[in-house]
Scaffold this motif. Sequence first.
Motif, short mmCIF file in Angstrom:
data_model
loop_
_atom_site.label_atom_id
_atom_site.label_comp_id
_atom_site.label_asym_id
_atom_site.label_seq_id
_atom_site.Cartn_x
_atom_site.Cartn_y
_atom_site.Cartn_z
N VAL A 28 -40.45 -21.13 -85.96
CA VAL A 28 -39.41 -20.26 -85.39
C VAL A 28 -38.04 -20.89 -85.56
O VAL A 28 -37.06 -20.21 -85.88
CB VAL A 28 -39.73 -19.95 -83.91
CG1 VAL A 28 -38.53 -19.32 -83.21
CG2 VAL A 28 -40.94 -19.05 -83.80
N ALA A 29 -37.94 -22.20 -85.37
CA ALA A 29 -36.65 -22.89 -85.53
C ALA A 29 -36.17 -22.79 -86.97
O ALA A 29 -34.97 -22.57 -87.23
CB ALA A 29 -36.78 -24.35 -85.10
N VAL A 30 -37.08 -22.95 -87.94
CA VAL A 30 -36.69 -22.84 -89.35
C VAL A 30 -36.23 -21.42 -89.67
O VAL A 30 -35.23 -21.22 -90.37
CB VAL A 30 -37.87 -23.27 -90.26
CG1 VAL A 30 -37.63 -22.88 -91.71
CG2 VAL A 30 -38.13 -24.76 -90.15
N ALA A 34 -32.51 -20.26 -90.94
CA ALA A 34 -32.33 -19.52 -92.19
C ALA A 34 -31.48 -18.27 -91.96
O ALA A 34 -30.58 -17.96 -92.75
CB ALA A 34 -33.68 -19.16 -92.79
N PHE A 35 -31.75 -17.52 -90.89
CA PHE A 35 -30.95 -16.33 -90.60
C PHE A 35 -29.51 -16.70 -90.27
O PHE A 35 -28.57 -16.03 -90.70
CB PHE A 35 -31.56 -15.54 -89.44
CG PHE A 35 -32.66 -14.62 -89.88
CD1 PHE A 35 -32.37 -13.42 -90.51
CD2 PHE A 35 -33.98 -14.95 -89.66
CE1 PHE A 35 -33.38 -12.57 -90.92
CE2 PHE A 35 -35.00 -14.11 -90.07
CZ PHE A 35 -34.70 -12.92 -90.70
N TRP A 36 -29.31 -17.75 -89.54
CA TRP A 36 -27.95 -18.19 -89.20
C TRP A 36 -27.19 -18.59 -90.45
O TRP A 36 -26.02 -18.24 -90.62
CB TRP A 36 -28.03 -19.36 -88.20
CG TRP A 36 -26.70 -19.94 -87.87
CD1 TRP A 36 -25.74 -19.42 -87.06
CD2 TRP A 36 -26.15 -21.15 -88.39
NE1 TRP A 36 -24.64 -20.24 -87.02
CE2 TRP A 36 -24.88 -21.31 -87.84
CE3 TRP A 36 -26.64 -22.12 -89.26
CZ2 TRP A 36 -24.08 -22.41 -88.13
CZ3 TRP A 36 -25.84 -23.20 -89.54
CH2 TRP A 36 -24.57 -23.33 -88.98
N TYR A 39 -26.26 -15.50 -92.38
CA TYR A 39 -25.16 -14.79 -91.73
C TYR A 39 -23.83 -15.46 -92.05
O TYR A 39 -22.83 -14.79 -92.31
CB TYR A 39 -25.39 -14.75 -90.21
CG TYR A 39 -24.26 -14.10 -89.46
CD1 TYR A 39 -24.09 -12.73 -89.48
CD2 TYR A 39 -23.34 -14.87 -88.75
CE1 TYR A 39 -23.04 -12.14 -88.81
CE2 TYR A 39 -22.29 -14.29 -88.08
CZ TYR A 39 -22.14 -12.92 -88.11
OH TYR A 39 -21.10 -12.34 -87.45
N ARG A 40 -23.81 -16.78 -92.04
CA ARG A 40 -22.56 -17.50 -92.37
C ARG A 40 -22.13 -17.21 -93.80
O ARG A 40 -20.94 -17.03 -94.07
CB ARG A 40 -22.76 -19.01 -92.20
CG ARG A 40 -22.72 -19.43 -90.75
CD ARG A 40 -22.67 -20.93 -90.61
NE ARG A 40 -21.57 -21.48 -91.39
CZ ARG A 40 -21.48 -22.77 -91.73
NH1 ARG A 40 -22.41 -23.61 -91.37
NH2 ARG A 40 -20.45 -23.21 -92.41
N ILE A 41 -23.07 -17.18 -94.72
CA ILE A 41 -22.73 -16.89 -96.11
C ILE A 41 -22.20 -15.46 -96.24
O ILE A 41 -21.23 -15.20 -96.95
CB ILE A 41 -23.96 -17.12 -97.02
CG1 ILE A 41 -24.25 -18.61 -97.12
CG2 ILE A 41 -23.75 -16.51 -98.40
CD1 ILE A 41 -25.48 -18.95 -97.91
#
Length: 129
Positions: A28-30, A34-36, A39-41
């Motif tokens: 879940v942490a990985v 990955a989603f964060w 989102y930044r990109i």
Amino acid sequence: MNTLSAEILAAGVWQSGLGQVLGGLILVAVLIAAFWFGYRIRTREPRPPQPDEQPHRPDTGAIPGEMSEYRRPAEMPHTDGEHRLMPYQLKDSGTSGTETSPDPPSEEKRKWGGISSGGFGSGGTGHGD
């Protein structure tokens, strides 16, 4: 004996479900990371253009670079039967043996010559019979 007790302890942790819970938390942490990161990109990318910023067609209504012309087959030169034509003696047309024509072809020329090519599985011979 020390390694045997470590193996038993590891097997006990896995069987008790603690190892599965820790593995799930790591997964879940990985996924959250990955989603964060995605989102930044995405926030760094330029926004899509607004409708008034889109390119427009010219006033003529034609698509830029579009041409409308009629094609007719190029005539093959005839020989006397004694000599054959060599490729360098043929007219060099970069458009596969066709010429442009300002007039549209007649209705009779546009129609298929009456030869039925048949279709796959149609039962026909495909030779106009």
